[in-house]
Design a protein around this motif. Sequence first.
Motif, PDB file in Angstrom:
ATOM      1  N   UNK A   1      30.809 -23.009  19.829  1.00  0.00           N
ATOM      2  CA  UNK A   1      30.380 -21.758  19.195  1.00  0.00           C
ATOM      3  C   UNK A   1      28.856 -21.645  19.172  1.00  0.00           C
ATOM      4  N   UNK A   2      28.168 -22.752  18.860  1.00  0.00           N
ATOM      5  CA  UNK A   2      26.701 -22.749  18.818  1.00  0.00           C
ATOM      6  C   UNK A   2      26.103 -22.462  20.187  1.00  0.00           C
ATOM      7  N   UNK A   3      26.725 -23.030  21.226  1.00  0.00           N
ATOM      8  CA  UNK A   3      26.257 -22.752  22.600  1.00  0.00           C
ATOM      9  C   UNK A   3      26.431 -21.272  22.935  1.00  0.00           C
ATOM     10  N   UNK A   4      27.531 -20.691  22.467  1.00  0.00           N
ATOM     11  CA  UNK A   4      27.829 -19.292  22.784  1.00  0.00           C
ATOM     12  C   UNK A   4      26.860 -18.325  22.109  1.00  0.00           C
ATOM     13  N   UNK A   5      26.483 -18.605  20.849  1.00  0.00           N
ATOM     14  CA  UNK A   5      25.632 -17.651  20.129  1.00  0.00           C
ATOM     15  C   UNK A   5      24.184 -17.683  20.611  1.00  0.00           C
ATOM     16  N   UNK A   6      23.819 -18.711  21.385  1.00  0.00           N
ATOM     17  CA  UNK A   6      22.455 -18.753  21.941  1.00  0.00           C
ATOM     18  C   UNK A   6      22.236 -17.627  22.951  1.00  0.00           C
ATOM     19  N   UNK A   7      23.337 -17.077  23.478  1.00  0.00           N
ATOM     20  CA  UNK A   7      23.242 -15.926  24.385  1.00  0.00           C
ATOM     21  C   UNK A   7      23.113 -14.617  23.610  1.00  0.00           C
ATOM     22  N   UNK A   8      23.352 -14.679  22.298  1.00  0.00           N
ATOM     23  CA  UNK A   8      23.322 -13.463  21.461  1.00  0.00           C
ATOM     24  C   UNK A   8      22.068 -13.413  20.599  1.00  0.00           C
ATOM     25  N   UNK A   9      21.726 -14.554  19.967  1.00  0.00           N
ATOM     26  CA  UNK A   9      20.573 -14.622  19.076  1.00  0.00           C
ATOM     27  C   UNK A   9      19.471 -15.490  19.678  1.00  0.00           C
ATOM     28  N   UNK A  10      18.230 -15.208  19.269  1.00  0.00           N
ATOM     29  CA  UNK A  10      17.076 -15.977  19.716  1.00  0.00           C
ATOM     30  C   UNK A  10      17.154 -17.404  19.157  1.00  0.00           C
ATOM     31  N   UNK A  11      16.684 -18.376  19.929  1.00  0.00           N
ATOM     32  CA  UNK A  11      16.735 -19.789  19.513  1.00  0.00           C
ATOM     33  C   UNK A  11      15.969 -20.011  18.206  1.00  0.00           C
ATOM     34  N   UNK A  12      14.790 -19.378  18.088  1.00  0.00           N
ATOM     35  CA  UNK A  12      13.972 -19.536  16.874  1.00  0.00           C
ATOM     36  C   UNK A  12      14.701 -19.016  15.640  1.00  0.00           C
TER      37      UNK A  12
ATOM     38  N   UNK B   1      16.419  -5.347  16.648  1.00  0.00           N
ATOM     39  CA  UNK B   1      15.553  -6.519  16.839  1.00  0.00           C
ATOM     40  C   UNK B   1      14.465  -6.612  15.785  1.00  0.00           C
ATOM     41  N   UNK B   2      13.916  -5.470  15.370  1.00  0.00           N
ATOM     42  CA  UNK B   2      12.856  -5.459  14.359  1.00  0.00           C
ATOM     43  C   UNK B   2      13.350  -6.036  13.029  1.00  0.00           C
ATOM     44  N   UNK B   3      14.599  -5.742  12.715  1.00  0.00           N
ATOM     45  CA  UNK B   3      15.186  -6.272  11.475  1.00  0.00           C
ATOM     46  C   UNK B   3      15.379  -7.781  11.587  1.00  0.00           C
ATOM     47  N   UNK B   4      15.857  -8.235  12.749  1.00  0.00           N
ATOM     48  CA  UNK B   4      16.037  -9.680  12.974  1.00  0.00           C
ATOM     49  C   UNK B   4      14.698 -10.404  12.847  1.00  0.00           C
ATOM     50  N   UNK B   5      13.649  -9.836  13.438  1.00  0.00           N
ATOM     51  CA  UNK B   5      12.310 -10.442  13.344  1.00  0.00           C
ATOM     52  C   UNK B   5      11.816 -10.477  11.906  1.00  0.00           C
ATOM     53  N   UNK B   6      12.122  -9.416  11.171  1.00  0.00           N
ATOM     54  CA  UNK B   6      11.712  -9.349   9.770  1.00  0.00           C
ATOM     55  C   UNK B   6      12.459 -10.404   8.950  1.00  0.00           C
ATOM     56  N   UNK B   7      13.750 -10.579   9.224  1.00  0.00           N
ATOM     57  CA  UNK B   7      14.537 -11.606   8.532  1.00  0.00           C
ATOM     58  C   UNK B   7      14.014 -13.000   8.855  1.00  0.00           C
TER      59      UNK B   7
ATOM     60  N   UNK C   1      10.954 -13.791   9.422  1.00  0.00           N
ATOM     61  CA  UNK C   1       9.736 -13.947   8.599  1.00  0.00           C
ATOM     62  C   UNK C   1      10.097 -14.326   7.164  1.00  0.00           C
ATOM     63  N   UNK C   2      11.110 -13.662   6.612  1.00  0.00           N
ATOM     64  CA  UNK C   2      11.555 -13.943   5.241  1.00  0.00           C
ATOM     65  C   UNK C   2      12.076 -15.377   5.130  1.00  0.00           C
ATOM     66  N   UNK C   3      12.920 -15.785   6.088  1.00  0.00           N
ATOM     67  CA  UNK C   3      13.522 -17.114   6.043  1.00  0.00           C
ATOM     68  C   UNK C   3      12.493 -18.214   6.268  1.00  0.00           C
ATOM     69  N   UNK C   4      11.491 -17.916   7.077  1.00  0.00           N
ATOM     70  CA  UNK C   4      10.436 -18.908   7.355  1.00  0.00           C
ATOM     71  C   UNK C   4       9.542 -19.120   6.137  1.00  0.00           C
ATOM     72  N   UNK C   5       9.112 -18.019   5.510  1.00  0.00           N
ATOM     73  CA  UNK C   5       8.190 -18.104   4.367  1.00  0.00           C
ATOM     74  C   UNK C   5       8.901 -18.337   3.037  1.00  0.00           C
ATOM     75  N   UNK C   6      10.238 -18.225   3.051  1.00  0.00           N
ATOM     76  CA  UNK C   6      11.057 -18.403   1.843  1.00  0.00           C
ATOM     77  C   UNK C   6      10.645 -17.445   0.718  1.00  0.00           C
ATOM     78  N   UNK C   7      10.286 -16.229   1.087  1.00  0.00           N
ATOM     79  CA  UNK C   7      10.013 -15.216   0.063  1.00  0.00           C
ATOM     80  C   UNK C   7      10.241 -13.829   0.655  1.00  0.00           C
ATOM     81  N   UNK C   8      10.651 -12.904  -0.200  1.00  0.00           N
ATOM     82  CA  UNK C   8      10.913 -11.530   0.221  1.00  0.00           C
ATOM     83  C   UNK C   8       9.641 -10.708   0.114  1.00  0.00           C
ATOM     84  N   UNK C   9       9.321 -10.010   1.193  1.00  0.00           N
ATOM     85  CA  UNK C   9       8.171  -9.104   1.197  1.00  0.00           C
ATOM     86  C   UNK C   9       8.605  -7.770   1.782  1.00  0.00           C
ATOM     87  N   UNK C  10       7.824  -6.721   1.508  1.00  0.00           N
ATOM     88  CA  UNK C  10       8.104  -5.435   2.144  1.00  0.00           C
ATOM     89  C   UNK C  10       7.261  -5.314   3.412  1.00  0.00           C
TER      90      UNK C  10
END
Length: 695
Positions: free
Chosen positions: A579-590, A522-528, A530-539
């Motif tokens: 398929x989109x309906x199904x993945x909502x049970x796997x990944x967070x909506x945001x 989950x921590x990696x998903x949250x980090x990704x 952040x990257x996708x939202x800000x459109x830049x890679x950070x450590x």
Amino acid sequence: MLKQYIINLNRIEEEGKLNSVIILKKEIEDIIQIFYRKTKNNPILIGENGIGKKSIVYGLVKRIIDRKVPKELINKKILYIKLNDILKEIEYSKKLLHKINRILSKIRGNTNVIIFIENLHEIFYKKISKNLKIIKKLKSKIDKRHVYCIGTTSKSKYISYILPDSILDRRFQKIYIKEPTEKQTVSILENMKYKYELFYNVQITSSAILAAYNFSNRFIKDKVLPGKAIDLIDRASAMVKVKIDSNPKFLRKVINKIEKLEMKKAFLDHTNNKTNENKVKNIIKQIIQKKNELLDLRNKLKKEREIIQYVKTIKNKVIKLKNKLELAKRNKSFFKIYELQKKMIPLLNKRISYIQKKEIKWKKLLNNKVTKLEIAKIISKDEGIPINLILENEKEKLTFIEREIRKNIIGQNNAIVRVSNTIIRNQTFSSSSKNKIISFLFLGPKGIGKTKLCKILSRFLFNSEDTLVEINMSNYSNENSIYDFIGSKSKSLNNKRGILIKKLEIYPSCIILLKNIEQADKNIINFLMKILKNKKFVDLDDKTINHSNIIIVMESNIISYIIRERFKQSKYDEIREISLDSILHIFDVDFIKIIDDIVIFNQLSNNQIKYIVKNKLTKILNKTKELGYKVLPLSSVITKLSEIGFDKNFGLKNLDKVIQEKIMNLLSKKILSKEIKKDRILKVRTRKNKFFLTY
């Protein structure tokens, strides 16, 4: 002694030695308005290194000298205090400390003096006890309004050092400096071009200036404009200058040829064989011819260098006349202005143009021009990107992306259209080409072309499949996986860099394929996110990682069963909705919302599988043509290989192995044993799950 630490910028501008470029007029106006305020009347320019903070101050100096400022500022002097140099030297020189204290005392109450301190934050982290007195005195004078001050710093340093200091924070008004636009950057480069041409004795073309902006904006992401564009012009000019001063390759070839002939002659002379006399005479003739050729080349090079030097002399005169013109404008000497502006300067410029036009007509041995190609060579060397890829028009190239993918991927037309359209849309309507990150979620069964599509994209966009970074996220499923994936900031974890950061350091422009994304922690998903939202890679320390154009592809086959079940019954859009309906049970909506596009890959039909097998087999059998054997597979062989090579769970992943085991092993044994002849056409047949060859 103090001249090296405290510099009168007004005097330097009057002498015409200050690199003042008035492009960012708004920022200069902001500084003037701040000086007129009752409180917070000391401007602090905040921006990254290379953005042009010092140039803005120089622009203000020029306006003061030109008397193009309000009355209150006409007689102001701007003193540039090199604080960093002072703090280094004070430790070793008590006299210097005493003199600076005296100067600060004289400045006190002198309303005509404005002090300019570059990198104002440096006064806080110098741990020398002697410095504290001078720093306190300086802060006290600013606080009591005994002196006006212009400071510069970066955003991070301002937050860390100046904002927590109540004295400086309440006396300084922030001015955030934004990166200049394309028009402003080109204008800055055009203004600076003449001085670089004079220093390096080169000719900088308009194409080089545009390339410096475009290429730096596209490929250099850890620096800012205009600094990074100026740096490219500087380095490209130096590269051309080195070539002018060095012996060209063609000259070295002639010298090497003469040396080889001389050695050959010496060897023949040493043998004292009469039969070698004719050979020696022939070699002597060749040596004379090459020496004449060398003399001719050296004379031409000498002449060309003299012409280049002559142009430099004229340009020097132009610079001196321009300085006189500035002085005449300040003194309102209208006759002198007319003489310089309408007669003397244009005459010299015409002479330069005449020489440069004349050079085009005759074949030059030396190239003193800085062009688009030289800029591209610098980028190629630094970023490891092929020159042809740098010189290509990025947006024009993208119009062929769909056609290129269709050549290699069968049965995924809808997926190809979605991927192509998303990339073209992002490249076309993005506000700038800086730090582009495009994201996809690929959903579908294994072995139907998801990874292959990524390989085609990496080859098409970045000229190499090496730029495809594959990471299996099933290896990063526990809580501490984020440190292996991104890197750690904890001392206990040795500050190591993660796999993703290491790959980005090698490939700033690449495709990142994250397989089995549903298994990531989950921590990696949250980090990704952040990257996708800000459109830049950070450590993990929020430090920006240098990168250029990045495509992040997250791949999953977790809903493959839905695609297989619905494949024959439903249309693509219907399968996509389910398929989109199904993945909502796997990944967070945001997380789903922030991805640029979710692409569904179809299950392959029997005809599509056969077509892929036929193409693959034909390519492999073409290798036998190189050995002189022509092999033709029958349709029954294609059908049989399709049945064996395709698996419901793994798709066509094992197809290459199946062809090797069933066909290539059979062929290689027959060829090595010489059972088959090269003249005949061989046919591959199948019967009862066995494969064999017939003539």
